[in-house]
Structures are given as structure tokens and as C-alpha cells.
Scaffold this active site. Structure first.
Site, short mmCIF file in Angstrom:
data_model
loop_
_atom_site.label_atom_id
_atom_site.label_comp_id
_atom_site.label_asym_id
_atom_site.label_seq_id
_atom_site.Cartn_x
_atom_site.Cartn_y
_atom_site.Cartn_z
CE LYS A 1 -3.71 -2.56 2.14
NZ LYS A 1 -4.41 -2.97 3.38
CG ASP B 1 -9.62 -0.43 4.58
OD1 ASP B 1 -9.31 -0.71 3.40
OD2 ASP B 1 -8.91 -0.71 5.57
CD GLN C 1 -3.18 -4.39 6.55
OE1 GLN C 1 -3.15 -3.43 5.78
NE2 GLN C 1 -3.78 -5.54 6.22
#
Ligand code: NDP
Length: 285
Positions: free
Chosen positions: A53, A120, A97
Site C-alpha cells: 500500500k 477502507d 491494517q
């Protein structure tokens, strides 16, 4: 014989679009897009995902800020960190994460993220916006899959789509996005009585289970589009999907490979969501 739906190549195009958008924002508003990534502990898979990422951020000219904290960091401290990032105007997206260590309640952290920075798309407010058909951040993996489907040229309205898996991060939002696009959607899961029968009727199959080659190639309807979300590491180290790739390709119109299908699209969509969050923060549509 079908075609391989090359997620890697399509993701590269998406990243080029995002980069152009980020450069335009820098020129018009002097704004650098910022993504903050919180990684807790030393989970090796998380380290790999976060690295990819951050690399993607560099490629699209975003500023990425990794907050890597020890596994034993108390939950309250993580909530505090998220609070600071919520307030920081140079941060447009916040990503926690997963997985998190057992003492941390993932739901509590996800709830702490400002929904406007929830790139997200996991915050219940954004999930609810999808459910009720309102604009909001869409979860990256299913939103990226929608783009893959669009690239095939398939006309979704009225088509039978079968989603295998009903997780909050893939299966459920995927089903809702397909419904929003007027597909006729069936969601299968571990209690589904006749998975083979459901898949045999499907014009679109999205498999998000996490079981190596659960979906047999012989079940695929001639000309279907098959999206394989699964990432399963076999004992020898080989990575395979939830679909029997070779036999599925013989019957389908398109099949995504594993790796190189859905995975790169998830990361590219995260970049697109972050750019969109930065644009909205400036009051741009
Ligand atoms: P979850 O484990 O949260 O969900 C799996 C789903 O599969 C559940 O709904 C479960 O049903 C269902 N299921 C399990 N066994 C069967 C079966 N025999 N028949 C039908 N359905 C079954 O997984 P995720 O959604 O998080 O992830 C799924 C896969 O996708 C994993 O391999 C993961 O690594 C991968 N993934 C890939 C991403 C990418 O970017 N490429 C992103 C996210 C995930 P039930 O609800 O009844 O238990």
C-alpha cells in the site's frame, strides 16, 4: 476458451487515473493527498500488505504515513492515535491494517475512524450508506471488483450473480453493489445446500471463501464471468484461489487469476477512495 481478466493491468490504469487526479489537486489547491496506515505488531502478512500500500502511495504521488506500533499497545492509545489522525487536515485517509492482536477490539477501532477518512469503507456508517443506496465510501475489494466487471463489458442489469461468502468486508458489500447495479443476486455461504446448482445458473460468480479451489471449473456456466477473491497458500507455498482456474477458464468468458486479479485492484481502489476523500474534504464532488 475464456480470457484471463488481468487485474494487474487494470489496476495500473486505475493508479494512473488516481495519479493524474492527485497531480491536478496539487496544482489547483496546493494539496498533497495523505494516507495514514496503522500497523499493530509484527504479523508478517500485514507487513507485506502495508508495504504494497505504501508503494502504491508513492506511485500515485500520495504522502503515506505509517504508524507502526508494538503489539502490546493498549487499545485506548490506538483510539487516541486515530483521534489525532481524524483531526489532522493533512491526513485524508486512515487505514487500520487487520488482523489486530487479540486484546484489541477491531470494531472499536473501526468505529473511532472519522467516516470521511474511512477509505477502507468498513465503518458502519459507510456500510449503512451502501445498504440504503446513499453515496459514501465503498469497501475497496468489492468496489474494485465492480470495476473489473465493467472492464469485461458485461451488461449487469437482470443478470444472475452468485456471491460465495458473506463477510462484512467482501461478500455482503459485493452483493449490495451488484444489487445496486440491478443484477439478480444470490448470496451463498457455508450453510448453502446446493452450491454447485447455484453456480451452474450464474452469469457472474464472485468467490470469496478462503477454501482452495472449492468452486469446480465444471460448475461454471458457459460464458460466465468469474471473479476469484480467494487467496489460499498451499503447504508447498503456492498461492491458489477459491476457483479451479484452468477448468473454469475453459467454460467462462473471463476469469481473474490468483495472484494478479482481485488483489492489485483492492490496493488501486484504496488509492482511488483516498483521492476521493481528499476531494470531498475540499468540497469538490
Ligand atoms: P471470511 O472467512 O470472513 O468469510 C468466508 C465466507 O465463506 C463466509 O461467509 C463463509 O460462510 C463462507 N464459506 C466458508 N466455507 C464455505 C463453503 N464450503 N461453501 C460456501 N461458503 C463457504 O473471509 P473473507 O471474506 O475475509 O475472505 C475470503 C477470501 O478472500 C480469503 O481467501 C481472503 O484471503 C481473500 N481476500 C482477498 C482480498 C484481496 O484483495 N484479494 C481481500 C479480502 C479477502 P459462513 O458465513 O456461513 O461462515
Amino acid at each position: 476458451m475464456g480470457r484471463i481478466l488481468d487485474g494487474k493491468a487494470i489496476a495500473q490504469r486505475v493508479r494512473a487515473e488516481v495519479r493524474a487526479g492527485a497531480v491536478a489537486l496539487a496544482e489547483s489547491h496546493g494539496l498533497g493527498v495523505g494516507l495514514a496506515v496503522i500497523r499493530v505488531g509484527e504479523d508478517p502478512a500485514s507487513a507485506v500488505y502495508v508495504r504494497s500500500k505504501i508503494r502504491a502511495c508513492e506511485e500515485v504521488s500520495f504522502r503515506s504515513i505509517e504508524h507502526h506500533v508494538p503489539a502490546e499497545t493498549p487499545e485506548a492509545e490506538l483510539v487516541e492515535l486515530i483521534g489525532r489522525l481524524n483531526q489532522d487536515p493533512s491526513v485524508h485517509g486512515i487505514l487500520v491494517q487487520l488482523p489486530l492482536p487479540p486484546h484489541v477490539d477491531a470494531d472499536r477501532l473501526l468505529l473511532a475512524v472519522d467516516p470521511a477518512k474511512d477509505v477502507d469503507g468498513f465503518h458502519p456508517l459507510n456500510a449503512g450508506r451502501l445498504l440504503t443506496g446513499r453515496p459514501g465510501v465503498r469497501a475497496c475489494t468489492p468496489f474494485g471488483i465492480l470495476r473489473l466487471l465493467d472492464e469485461t463489458g458485461i451488461d449487469l442489469p437482470g443478470r444472475r450473480a452468485v456471491v460465495v461468502g458473506r463477510s462484512n468486508i467482501v461478500g455482503k458489500p459485493m452483493a449490495l453493489l451488484l444489487l445496486e447495479r440491478n443484477a439478480t443476486v444470490t448470496v451463498c455461504h457455508s450453510r448453502t445446500r446446493d452450491l454447485e446448482g447455484e453456480i451452474r445458473r450464474a452469469d457472474v460468480v464472485v468467490a470469496a471463501v478462503g477454501r482452495p479451489e472449492l468452486v469446480k471449473g465444471s460448475w461454471i456456466k458457459e460464458g460466465a464471468v468469474v471473479i476469484d477473491v480467494g487467496m489460499n497458500r498451499l503447504p508447498g507455498g503456492k498461492l491458489v484461489g477459491d476457483v479451479e482456474f484452468g477448468p473454469a477458464l475453459e467454460r467462462a468468458a473471463f476469469v481473474t487469476p490468483v495472484p494478479g486479479g482481485v488483489g492489485p485492484m483492492t490496493v488501486a481502489t484504496l488509492m482511488a477512495n483516498t483521492l476521493q476523500a481528499a476531494r470531498l474534504a475540499l468540497g469538490l464532488g
